[in-house]
Design a protein around this motif. Structure first.
Motif, PDB file in Angstrom:
ATOM      1  N   ASP A  83       4.552   1.017  52.483  1.00 45.73           N
ATOM      2  CA  ASP A  83       5.064  -0.007  53.401  1.00 45.73           C
ATOM      3  C   ASP A  83       6.424   0.362  53.986  1.00 45.73           C
ATOM      4  O   ASP A  83       6.913  -0.311  54.905  1.00 45.73           O
ATOM      5  N   ILE A  84       7.052   1.408  53.456  1.00 48.51           N
ATOM      6  CA  ILE A  84       8.383   1.812  53.911  1.00 48.51           C
ATOM      7  C   ILE A  84       8.259   2.816  55.049  1.00 48.51           C
ATOM      8  O   ILE A  84       7.493   3.781  54.960  1.00 48.51           O
ATOM      9  N   ASN A  85       9.032   2.593  56.097  1.00 47.11           N
ATOM     10  CA  ASN A  85       8.998   3.473  57.266  1.00 47.11           C
ATOM     11  C   ASN A  85      10.350   4.150  57.483  1.00 47.11           C
ATOM     12  O   ASN A  85      11.367   3.750  56.901  1.00 47.11           O
ATOM     13  N   ILE A  86      10.349   5.170  58.310  1.00 45.11           N
ATOM     14  CA  ILE A  86      11.575   5.889  58.637  1.00 45.11           C
ATOM     15  C   ILE A  86      12.599   4.922  59.218  1.00 45.11           C
ATOM     16  O   ILE A  86      12.282   4.104  60.081  1.00 45.11           O
ATOM     17  N   GLY A  87      13.836   4.990  58.697  1.00 42.86           N
ATOM     18  CA  GLY A  87      14.904   4.100  59.121  1.00 42.86           C
ATOM     19  C   GLY A  87      15.074   2.879  58.240  1.00 42.86           C
ATOM     20  O   GLY A  87      16.099   2.192  58.319  1.00 42.86           O
ATOM     21  N   ASP A  88      14.082   2.586  57.384  1.00 49.70           N
ATOM     22  CA  ASP A  88      14.195   1.457  56.459  1.00 49.70           C
ATOM     23  C   ASP A  88      15.215   1.754  55.366  1.00 49.70           C
ATOM     24  O   ASP A  88      15.613   2.915  55.163  1.00 49.70           O
ATOM     25  N   ILE A  89      15.614   0.721  54.638  1.00 52.86           N
ATOM     26  CA  ILE A  89      16.660   0.824  53.636  1.00 52.86           C
ATOM     27  C   ILE A  89      16.083   0.548  52.247  1.00 52.86           C
ATOM     28  O   ILE A  89      15.315  -0.401  52.068  1.00 52.86           O
ATOM     29  N   VAL A  90      16.457   1.370  51.277  1.00 52.03           N
ATOM     30  CA  VAL A  90      16.104   1.125  49.872  1.00 52.03           C
ATOM     31  C   VAL A  90      17.390   0.996  49.066  1.00 52.03           C
ATOM     32  O   VAL A  90      18.260   1.863  49.118  1.00 52.03           O
ATOM     33  N   ILE A  91      17.484  -0.087  48.308  1.00 48.47           N
ATOM     34  CA  ILE A  91      18.633  -0.355  47.435  1.00 48.47           C
ATOM     35  C   ILE A  91      18.152  -0.273  45.995  1.00 48.47           C
ATOM     36  O   ILE A  91      17.139  -0.882  45.636  1.00 48.47           O
ATOM     37  N   SER A  92      18.871   0.448  45.172  1.00 54.20           N
ATOM     38  CA  SER A  92      18.408   0.723  43.815  1.00 54.20           C
ATOM     39  C   SER A  92      18.523  -0.479  42.888  1.00 54.20           C
ATOM     40  O   SER A  92      19.555  -1.143  42.843  1.00 54.20           O
ATOM     41  N   THR A  93      17.436  -0.744  42.157  1.00 57.72           N
ATOM     42  CA  THR A  93      17.535  -1.604  40.971  1.00 57.72           C
ATOM     43  C   THR A  93      17.834  -0.721  39.772  1.00 57.72           C
ATOM     44  O   THR A  93      18.712  -1.016  38.965  1.00 57.72           O
ATOM     45  N   ASP A  94      17.073   0.366  39.670  1.00 58.79           N
ATOM     46  CA  ASP A  94      17.324   1.373  38.646  1.00 58.79           C
ATOM     47  C   ASP A  94      16.873   2.732  39.177  1.00 58.79           C
ATOM     48  O   ASP A  94      16.230   2.817  40.228  1.00 58.79           O
ATOM     49  N   LEU A  95      17.254   3.781  38.447  1.00 57.28           N
ATOM     50  CA  LEU A  95      16.932   5.146  38.879  1.00 57.28           C
ATOM     51  C   LEU A  95      16.428   5.957  37.700  1.00 57.28           C
ATOM     52  O   LEU A  95      16.878   5.769  36.563  1.00 57.28           O
ATOM     53  N   ILE A  96      15.499   6.869  37.980  1.00 61.83           N
ATOM     54  CA  ILE A  96      14.906   7.731  36.960  1.00 61.83           C
ATOM     55  C   ILE A  96      14.940   9.179  37.434  1.00 61.83           C
ATOM     56  O   ILE A  96      14.692   9.459  38.615  1.00 61.83           O
ATOM     57  N   PHE A 120      18.355   4.087  34.585  1.00 63.30           N
ATOM     58  CA  PHE A 120      19.771   3.769  34.789  1.00 63.30           C
ATOM     59  C   PHE A 120      19.901   2.616  35.779  1.00 63.30           C
ATOM     60  O   PHE A 120      19.589   2.754  36.958  1.00 63.30           O
ATOM     61  N   LYS A 121      20.366   1.471  35.284  1.00 64.72           N
ATOM     62  CA  LYS A 121      20.357   0.229  36.052  1.00 64.72           C
ATOM     63  C   LYS A 121      21.623   0.068  36.887  1.00 64.72           C
ATOM     64  O   LYS A 121      22.736   0.219  36.388  1.00 64.72           O
ATOM     65  N   ALA A 122      21.416  -0.254  38.149  1.00 67.67           N
ATOM     66  CA  ALA A 122      22.536  -0.506  39.056  1.00 67.67           C
ATOM     67  C   ALA A 122      23.149  -1.875  38.768  1.00 67.67           C
ATOM     68  O   ALA A 122      22.543  -2.735  38.110  1.00 67.67           O
ATOM     69  N   ASP A 123      24.362  -2.066  39.270  1.00 70.38           N
ATOM     70  CA  ASP A 123      25.102  -3.306  39.069  1.00 70.38           C
ATOM     71  C   ASP A 123      24.488  -4.433  39.907  1.00 70.38           C
ATOM     72  O   ASP A 123      24.273  -4.282  41.115  1.00 70.38           O
ATOM     73  N   LEU A 124      24.239  -5.570  39.270  1.00 64.92           N
ATOM     74  CA  LEU A 124      23.538  -6.668  39.943  1.00 64.92           C
ATOM     75  C   LEU A 124      24.323  -7.212  41.133  1.00 64.92           C
ATOM     76  O   LEU A 124      23.745  -7.532  42.180  1.00 64.92           O
ATOM     77  N   GLU A 125      25.635  -7.345  40.985  1.00 63.09           N
ATOM     78  CA  GLU A 125      26.446  -7.873  42.086  1.00 63.09           C
ATOM     79  C   GLU A 125      26.437  -6.929  43.289  1.00 63.09           C
ATOM     80  O   GLU A 125      26.357  -7.374  44.437  1.00 63.09           O
ATOM     81  N   LEU A 126      26.519  -5.632  43.011  1.00 65.86           N
ATOM     82  CA  LEU A 126      26.484  -4.655  44.104  1.00 65.86           C
ATOM     83  C   LEU A 126      25.112  -4.620  44.764  1.00 65.86           C
ATOM     84  O   LEU A 126      24.997  -4.455  45.993  1.00 65.86           O
ATOM     85  N   ILE A 127      24.053  -4.770  43.965  1.00 67.64           N
ATOM     86  CA  ILE A 127      22.697  -4.837  44.533  1.00 67.64           C
ATOM     87  C   ILE A 127      22.591  -6.012  45.496  1.00 67.64           C
ATOM     88  O   ILE A 127      22.120  -5.872  46.630  1.00 67.64           O
ATOM     89  N   ASP A 128      23.018  -7.183  45.030  1.00 68.27           N
ATOM     90  CA  ASP A 128      22.912  -8.390  45.851  1.00 68.27           C
ATOM     91  C   ASP A 128      23.721  -8.265  47.140  1.00 68.27           C
ATOM     92  O   ASP A 128      23.272  -8.676  48.218  1.00 68.27           O
ATOM     93  N   LEU A 187      29.921   6.573  31.580  1.00 67.01           N
ATOM     94  CA  LEU A 187      31.345   6.303  31.761  1.00 67.01           C
ATOM     95  C   LEU A 187      31.631   4.833  32.088  1.00 67.01           C
ATOM     96  O   LEU A 187      32.765   4.479  32.389  1.00 67.01           O
ATOM     97  N   ASN A 188      30.583   4.017  32.011  1.00 63.26           N
ATOM     98  CA  ASN A 188      30.735   2.561  32.119  1.00 63.26           C
ATOM     99  C   ASN A 188      31.346   2.125  33.453  1.00 63.26           C
ATOM    100  O   ASN A 188      32.296   1.344  33.492  1.00 63.26           O
ATOM    101  N   LYS A 189      30.769   2.643  34.537  1.00 55.39           N
ATOM    102  CA  LYS A 189      31.214   2.258  35.876  1.00 55.39           C
ATOM    103  C   LYS A 189      30.062   1.595  36.637  1.00 55.39           C
ATOM    104  O   LYS A 189      28.954   2.135  36.706  1.00 55.39           O
ATOM    105  N   PRO A 190      30.300   0.427  37.219  1.00 54.26           N
ATOM    106  CA  PRO A 190      29.261  -0.210  38.027  1.00 54.26           C
ATOM    107  C   PRO A 190      28.962   0.618  39.273  1.00 54.26           C
ATOM    108  O   PRO A 190      29.867   1.200  39.873  1.00 54.26           O
ATOM    109  N   PHE A 191      27.691   0.654  39.666  1.00 56.46           N
ATOM    110  CA  PHE A 191      27.294   1.488  40.801  1.00 56.46           C
ATOM    111  C   PHE A 191      26.092   0.870  41.501  1.00 56.46           C
ATOM    112  O   PHE A 191      25.386   0.020  40.956  1.00 56.46           O
ATOM    113  N   VAL A 192      25.841   1.345  42.703  1.00 56.08           N
ATOM    114  CA  VAL A 192      24.582   1.095  43.390  1.00 56.08           C
ATOM    115  C   VAL A 192      24.300   2.300  44.281  1.00 56.08           C
ATOM    116  O   VAL A 192      25.239   2.951  44.782  1.00 56.08           O
ATOM    117  N   VAL A 193      23.027   2.608  44.450  1.00 55.80           N
ATOM    118  CA  VAL A 193      22.597   3.694  45.334  1.00 55.80           C
ATOM    119  C   VAL A 193      21.873   3.074  46.524  1.00 55.80           C
ATOM    120  O   VAL A 193      20.969   2.242  46.352  1.00 55.80           O
TER     121      VAL A 193
END
Length: 231
Positions: A83-96, A120-128, A187-193
């Motif tokens: 369902d994802i097309n070129i130019g669409d955006i993906v925001i990480s919930t977690d990464l493997i 590896f779980k992204a920060d909920l506030e940054l995801i939102d 290193l205990n740093k909040p992140f999002v990809v």
């Protein structure tokens, strides 16, 4: 608050570097770190290079040398979800790290032995926040929030797409995000990809990538700027 912003390639970093107010440039271990302000927020911007090892080294230096409070990784990726097309955006919930393979010892693909967690779980506030900004700029139907897969390979086959999608239920695939997430967790740093889709990871991926990488990088820039405005 000091924000660390990482992109893998020149195309992904130059869009932000051109609009930031540069205070100083530091070269550490071959990486150039640009410290300054963007939209009145203090940032450190860096191009990490392609692949998981480059991304891990660079993100470790970013956190330890500059004591950034949060890490944003931005760039392009190949879509796995049909369902994802070129130019669409993906925001990480977690990464493997999808290419981590100790299945010979009874582990599932992607599991890193002797680690408590390999997702590896992204920060909920940054995801939102990323989701809100992306939706406002691109529309709800072009924004996906889910799992991002990383491995040291450029995926360009339907067979590999199907395997990644079925094995990990990933939304997109790239070559750095999970290693940055790995470092941030340790290193205990909040992140999002945040990834903008440059290709569909199929047999046309190399052609699509060259054509759409700049557009995808511009999309990522819009989201980063919107997040900085809100932070």
């Amino acid at each position: 608050m000091l924000l660390g912003i990482i992109g893998a390639m020149h195309e992904e970093v130059i869009e932000l570097k051109e609009v930031m107010e540069l205070i100083e440039t530091s070269e550490i271990g071959g990486y150039q770190f640009f410290k300054g302000t963007l939209l009145n927020k203090e940032i450190v911007l860096v191009e990490c290079g392609i692949g998981k090892v480059n991304a891990a080294i660079c993100s470790t230096l970013l956190i330890q040398e500059f004591s950034v409070d949060k890490v944003l990784f931005t760039g392009v990726a190949g879509g796995l979800n049909p369902d994802i097309n070129i130019g669409d955006i993906v925001i990480s919930t977690d990464l493997i790290e999808h290419d981590f393979d100790c299945t010979a010892f009874g582990y599932e693909q992607g599991v890193i032995p002797r680690m408590e967690n390999s997702k590896f779980k992204a920060d909920l506030e940054l995801i939102d926040l990323a989701k809100k900004v992306a939706t406002e700029n691109f529309g709800e139907n072009r924004v996906f929030v889910g799992r991002i897969l990383s491995g040291d390979m450029f995926v360009a086959s339907n067979e590999k797409i199907n395997w990644l999608r079925e094995t990990f239920i990933g939304e997109c695939t790239e070559m750095e995000g999970a290693s940055v997430a790995h470092v941030c967790q340790i290193l205990n740093k909040p992140f999002v990809v945040i990834r903008s889709i440059s290709d569909k990871a199929n047999h046309d991926a190399n052609m699509n990538f060259d054509e759409f990488v700049k557009l995808a990088a511009q999309n990522s820039k819009i989201i980063i700027e919107g997040m900085l405005n809100a932070l």
